[in-house]
Design an enzyme around this catalytic site. Structure first.
Site, PDB file in Angstrom:
ATOM      1  N   SER A  95      14.724  33.568  64.494  1.00 42.69           N
ATOM      2  CA  SER A  95      14.010  34.163  65.424  1.00 42.69           C
ATOM      3  C   SER A  95      12.886  33.409  66.081  1.00 42.69           C
ATOM      4  O   SER A  95      12.413  33.417  67.188  1.00 42.69           O
ATOM      5  CB  SER A  95      13.181  35.417  64.966  1.00 42.69           C
ATOM      6  OG  SER A  95      12.394  35.072  63.624  1.00 42.69           O
ATOM      7  N   ASP A 258       4.091  42.522  65.665  1.00 43.26           N
ATOM      8  CA  ASP A 258       4.581  42.812  64.218  1.00 43.26           C
ATOM      9  C   ASP A 258       3.793  42.241  63.078  1.00 43.26           C
ATOM     10  O   ASP A 258       4.134  42.563  62.100  1.00 43.26           O
ATOM     11  CB  ASP A 258       6.040  42.658  64.125  1.00 43.26           C
ATOM     12  CG  ASP A 258       6.369  41.263  64.294  1.00 43.26           C
ATOM     13  OD1 ASP A 258       5.580  40.279  64.445  1.00 43.26           O
ATOM     14  OD2 ASP A 258       7.585  40.735  64.032  1.00 43.26           O
ATOM     15  N   HIS A 261       6.107  37.601  63.289  1.00 43.60           N
ATOM     16  CA  HIS A 261       6.325  36.471  64.264  1.00 43.60           C
ATOM     17  C   HIS A 261       5.280  35.933  65.398  1.00 43.60           C
ATOM     18  O   HIS A 261       4.098  36.756  65.324  1.00 43.60           O
ATOM     19  CB  HIS A 261       7.617  36.938  65.452  1.00 43.60           C
ATOM     20  CG  HIS A 261       8.763  37.315  64.548  1.00 43.60           C
ATOM     21  ND1 HIS A 261       9.133  38.376  63.843  1.00 43.60           N
ATOM     22  CD2 HIS A 261       9.901  36.497  64.281  1.00 43.60           C
ATOM     23  CE1 HIS A 261      10.207  38.402  63.266  1.00 43.60           C
ATOM     24  NE2 HIS A 261      10.655  37.513  63.525  1.00 43.60           N
TER      25      HIS A 261
END
Length: 298
Positions: A95, A258, A261
């Site tokens: 990611s 979140d 990240h």
């Protein structure tokens, strides 16, 4: 009550009551049962920690998916096409390489690196991203397998490792998979730059004691990755350690919604850390380098 001296003179088996039996088979059974209780307790503790960490990793992934979606902004295109013959830049990994959490294509890790490389080299940069959110190191080869026939990057940037820690992949397996990917790309003639595992000890969304455990595990993996990438002919960058002070100092701005990240600003910092190695890789390959300075807004 026995005198202290008498108690001290007795054997361990006698003091615990195991020595009072004259039946050796019965004694042996007691010892075996006691040992099994201790061993099973220790094993249960280790297994419990592993399960807890897996559960926490699953919770973090679900939270990320709910808040950020399952893919970063699509930033693949040719940057500064007027500069001429493009450099093929490949991003693979998880990611972080996919820029999950960036606000838009312009603020992704890939776009920032591509613009920096174009300005430095006076060449256009053709960015291609095969990184997939949630990927393990073992999935790098699959990402490379999915490239079009005949495509060989000039520079490949890999960022991977965080999910390996969260999934409790043995470090040796994780590092071996990364090394295979680096060796494969180097055999094709690509320059390879690897951002080592981020430091999970800086994630505000992960509670203690898991945050400390994750920090230790991720730093251990990052150190092993660094050595393996060097041995495979790549250029490792200690990404986690380089950005950690910035993320700890300003978590509200550095992390996305979140709290796992990076945000757009977080990816800007990551690009700044990775760019010197990427530009050095370009120069090492014989590219014509201009004076390095980050584009406006980098």
């Amino acid at each position: 009550m026995e005198p202290a001296a008498g108690m001290a003179g007795r054997t361990l088996l006698e003091r615990t009551g195991l020595g009072r039996s004259t039946d050796s088979a019965h004694l042996l059974r007691k010892v075996v049962v006691a040992s099994a209780v201790v061993a099973s307790s220790a094993a249960a503790t280790v297994a419990g920690v592993a399960l807890l960490f897996r559960a926490e990793g699953e919770m973090a992934r679900k939270a990320s998916g709910d808040v950020l979606g399952t893919a970063g902004p699509w930033a693949d295109r040719v940057y500064h096409p007027s500069y001429g013959q493009p450099i093929r830049l490949l991003l693979a990994g998880d990611s972080l390489a996919a820029s999950l959490g960036a606000a838009n294509a312009k603020t992704t890790f890939g776009a920032r690196v591509a613009r920096g490389l174009a300005k430095h080299s006076f060449h256009a940069v053709d960015l291609r991203t095969v990184a997939v959110v949630g990927s393990l190191s073992s999935e790098l080869e699959g990402q490379l397998d999915g490239l079009p026939d005949g495509y060989v990057p000039d520079i490949a940037v890999l960022v991977v490792g965080g999910n390996d820690v969260m999934q409790r992949v043995p470090p040796a397996e994780s590092v071996a998979a990364l090394k295979r990917a680096v060796e494969r790309l180097r055999a094709q003639g690509a320059e390879v730059v690897v951002g080592t595992c981020p430091d999970l000890g800086m994630l505000p969304a992960v509670p203690q004691p898991l945050r400390s455990m994750g920090g230790r595990a991720s730093r251990h993996l990052a150190a092993a990755q660094y050595k393996a990438v060097l041995a495979a002919g790549g250029r490792p960058v200690e990404l986690g350690q380089a950005v950690k002070p910035l993320f700890l100092a300003d978590p509200a701005d550095m992390f996305a919604a979140d709290h796992v990240h990076p945000s757009s600003l977080g990816y800007r910092r990551a690009a700044r850390v990775m760019l010197p190695a990427i530009l050095a890789a370009h120069d090492q390959a014989g590219g014509v380098a201009g004076p390095f300075s980050l584009p406006a807004g980098q």
